[in-house]
Design an enzyme around this catalytic site. Structure first.
Site, PDB file in Angstrom:
ATOM      1  N   LYS A 170       0.872  -1.169   0.000  1.00  0.00           N
ATOM      2  CA  LYS A 170       0.000   0.000   0.000  1.00  0.00           C
ATOM      3  C   LYS A 170       0.914   1.226   0.000  1.00  0.00           C
ATOM      4  O   LYS A 170       1.478   1.598   1.021  1.00  0.00           O
ATOM      5  CB  LYS A 170      -0.900   0.006   1.233  1.00  0.00           C
ATOM      6  CG  LYS A 170      -2.207   0.820   1.083  1.00  0.00           C
ATOM      7  CD  LYS A 170      -2.022   2.293   0.844  1.00  0.00           C
ATOM      8  CE  LYS A 170      -1.615   3.032   2.102  1.00  0.00           C
ATOM      9  NZ  LYS A 170      -1.492   4.541   1.845  1.00  0.00           N
ATOM     10  N   GLY A 201      -4.494   3.492  -2.171  1.00  0.00           N
ATOM     11  CA  GLY A 201      -5.559   3.949  -1.290  1.00  0.00           C
ATOM     12  C   GLY A 201      -5.012   4.821  -0.183  1.00  0.00           C
ATOM     13  O   GLY A 201      -3.815   5.099  -0.119  1.00  0.00           O
ATOM     14  N   GLU A 245       9.932   1.978  10.592  1.00  0.00           N
ATOM     15  CA  GLU A 245      10.984   2.980  10.357  1.00  0.00           C
ATOM     16  C   GLU A 245      10.293   4.324  10.402  1.00  0.00           C
ATOM     17  O   GLU A 245       9.523   4.671   9.505  1.00  0.00           O
ATOM     18  CB  GLU A 245      11.667   2.713   9.013  1.00  0.00           C
ATOM     19  CG  GLU A 245      13.016   3.408   8.874  1.00  0.00           C
ATOM     20  CD  GLU A 245      12.895   4.775   8.237  1.00  0.00           C
ATOM     21  OE1 GLU A 245      12.913   5.777   9.005  1.00  0.00           O
ATOM     22  OE2 GLU A 245      12.765   4.857   7.016  1.00  0.00           O
ATOM     23  N   CYS A 279      13.839  11.273   6.537  1.00  0.00           N
ATOM     24  CA  CYS A 279      13.685  10.982   7.960  1.00  0.00           C
ATOM     25  C   CYS A 279      15.021  11.049   8.700  1.00  0.00           C
ATOM     26  O   CYS A 279      15.055  11.310   9.902  1.00  0.00           O
ATOM     27  CB  CYS A 279      13.032   9.620   8.161  1.00  0.00           C
ATOM     28  SG  CYS A 279      13.832   8.288   7.246  1.00  0.00           S
ATOM     29  N   GLU A 377      10.423  16.905  14.490  1.00  0.00           N
ATOM     30  CA  GLU A 377      10.771  16.656  13.096  1.00  0.00           C
ATOM     31  C   GLU A 377       9.991  17.622  12.208  1.00  0.00           C
ATOM     32  O   GLU A 377       8.763  17.616  12.199  1.00  0.00           O
ATOM     33  CB  GLU A 377      10.459  15.211  12.719  1.00  0.00           C
ATOM     34  CG  GLU A 377      10.892  14.870  11.305  1.00  0.00           C
ATOM     35  CD  GLU A 377      10.650  13.401  10.969  1.00  0.00           C
ATOM     36  OE1 GLU A 377      11.535  12.780  10.353  1.00  0.00           O
ATOM     37  OE2 GLU A 377       9.567  12.874  11.314  1.00  0.00           O
TER      38      GLU A 377
END
Length: 470
Positions: A170, A201, A245, A279, A377
């Site tokens: 996905k 989706g 992660e 990230c 972040e």
């Protein structure tokens, strides 16, 4: 842009159950470039059933044969490099050169590593009077983010295939076209029907259905820590494994005696690449107080070399962020930094262009560890520069967030840098500009996640252990 009207399930493109669509926008000009089906729980169920049906034969396939098919997939990705890069640039906004070099180049390297590793990995070993077998965990639900749409797919699919697992993917709703091209590549490579399946989706509908499905044995998710908690809770209720992660707030520690100009320029580039949407971006630069103002000046000069604009223009080094929500979020952090007393030395919240989700490359000085921009972040082209008195204070600042994903240390010699890096609470540290290694484990400490990706440690995430006693 080309888009499929259905889902890739059981080795073919099938019509979606529902009629809802997801529009795909080009973040550089805010125009709709395509639409894809908004998958439902019924679509997910059909895909999981296909994956379950394909699992026994794929798990029984010889590892060398599975590895050869991963190699074939890699070759298809190479042959379609231009199309993949153009699609990533269109739906993500990444400058085309960066799309070619990193967004396609890195996953090709990762696929190559698993093609080799899958053929040589020891799936059983002898321990005393026991034979220990490493077997595929089963059906994997892979949920991938938009910031590295091809890399994160390959980082999950390649090791899962090498382990003998089957999958349902996905992808993020902002970048589904890259995932559809990947499904075409899987088909062209000759990977058996049902081994890989794709459902496009939204996260709350298709993603949640995939994480909760009783036919999924492991959920591998890359994304925000907040969503990771939800997926972990859903998977935990069913006692299924997860690999997560998640977010990061990585520190770039520059110790006295390091090559300051190189460390600052490299650190700025690490934050600005991909519009700061990484990230593991080195968003906190830590500099000794005696060199602080020099580092601030160097950073302001370096960030000026990242002009933003049309991602297809060869002169563009900084594209837009992914969407309006992310643009407004990043602007909010920049405004918060100013309100909390940080010194703005480059950029700011003002839009650099009249159209597109652009953020001016931004550098803050006089940032203190407790400020919002030093703790949360941001996921945009925003760098915070902090000062420290000695190594103990630098370490406390570096370790002083809830995250622990990436990091970097610069020093006059490798021994000093390594000694500092050993004390950092983070999953990966670059020493004096260390290069990307597709075999090195990638993952985080603390709220940056659970498990590892890439290399043998990434392959191990998709295996379970059985012992036979003689």
């Amino acid at each position: 842009m080309k888009a499929h009207d259905g889902m890739y399930i059981g080795g073919e493109w099938r019509a979606a159950v529902g009629r809802d669509r997801i529009e795909v926008l080009n973040p550089a000009d805010e125009q709709v470039i395509a639409s894809v089906p908004a998958g439902t729980a019924e679509d997910v169920d059909e895909a999981v059933r296909a994956a379950r049906a394909a699992f026994p034969s794929w798990a029984a396939t010889a590892p060398a044969e599975r590895a050869a098919l991963i190699g074939a997939l890699r070759d298809v990705l190479v042959s379609r490099k231009g199309e993949l890069a153009e699609t990533i640039t269109a739906e993500l906004g990444s400058p085309l050169g960066f799309s070619e070099m990193v967004h396609v180049g890195a996953p090709v390297a990762v696929a190559s590593s698993f093609a080799e590793l899958g053929a040589s990995y020891a799936f059983e070993e002898r321990l005393g009077n026991s034979t220990v077998l490493l077997e595929p965990v089963g059906v994997v639900g892979a949920i991938t983010p938009w910031n590295y749409p091809l890399h994160q797919i390959v980082a999950k699919v390649a090791p899962a295939l090498a382990a003998g697992c089957t999958l349902v993917l996905k992808p993020a709703e902002d970048t589904p076209l890259t995932a559809q091209l990947f499904a075409e590549a899987v088909h062209e490579a000759g990977i058996p029907a049902g081994v890989f399946n794709l459902v496009t989706g939204t996260g709350p509908v298709a993603g949640q259905a995939l994480a909760a499905h009783e036919g999924v044995d492991l959920v591998s998710f890359t994304g925000s820590t907040a969503v990771g908690r939800q997926i972990g809770a859903t998977a935990g209720a069913a006692v299924k494994r997860v690999a997560l992660e998640l977010g990061g707030k990585s520190a770039n520690v520059i110790l006295p005696g390091a090559d300051l100009a190189k460390a600052v320029a490299t650190g700025v580039g690490h934050v600005m690449n991909n519009s700061g949407q990484s990230c593991n971006a080195l968003t906190r630069m830590l500099v000794h107080r005696d060199q602080y103002e020099e580092a601030v000046s160097l950073a302001a000069a370096a960030v000026a070399k990242y002009p933003s604009g049309d991602p297809r223009d060869p002169g563009t080094r900084l594209g837009p962020v992914i969407n309006a929500k992310q643009r407004d979020r990043v602007r909010g952090f920049i405004t918060k930094g100013v309100e909390e007393g940080a010194r703005l030395v480059a950029g700011g919240p003002e839009a650099p262009h009249g159209q597109g989700y652009f953020i001016a490359p931004t550098v803050f000085a006089d940032v203190t560890p407790e400020m919002t921009i030093a703790q949360e972040e941001i996921f945009g082209p925003v760098l915070s520069i902090l000062s420290y008195e000695d190594q103990d204070e630098a370490l406390a600042i570096a370790n002083g967030t809830v995250y622990g994903l990436g990091g970097a240390v610069w020093a006059a010699d490798e021994e000093t840098a390594v000694a500092f890096a050993r004390r950092m609470d983070t999953g990966q540290v670059d020493i004096n500009g260390g290069r990307f290694n597709p075999l090195a484990p990638f993952g985080g400490y603390k709220q940056s996640g659970v498990g590892r990706e890439l290399g043998p440690h990434g392959l191990a995430e998709y295996l379970q252990t059985k012992s036979l006693q003689f």
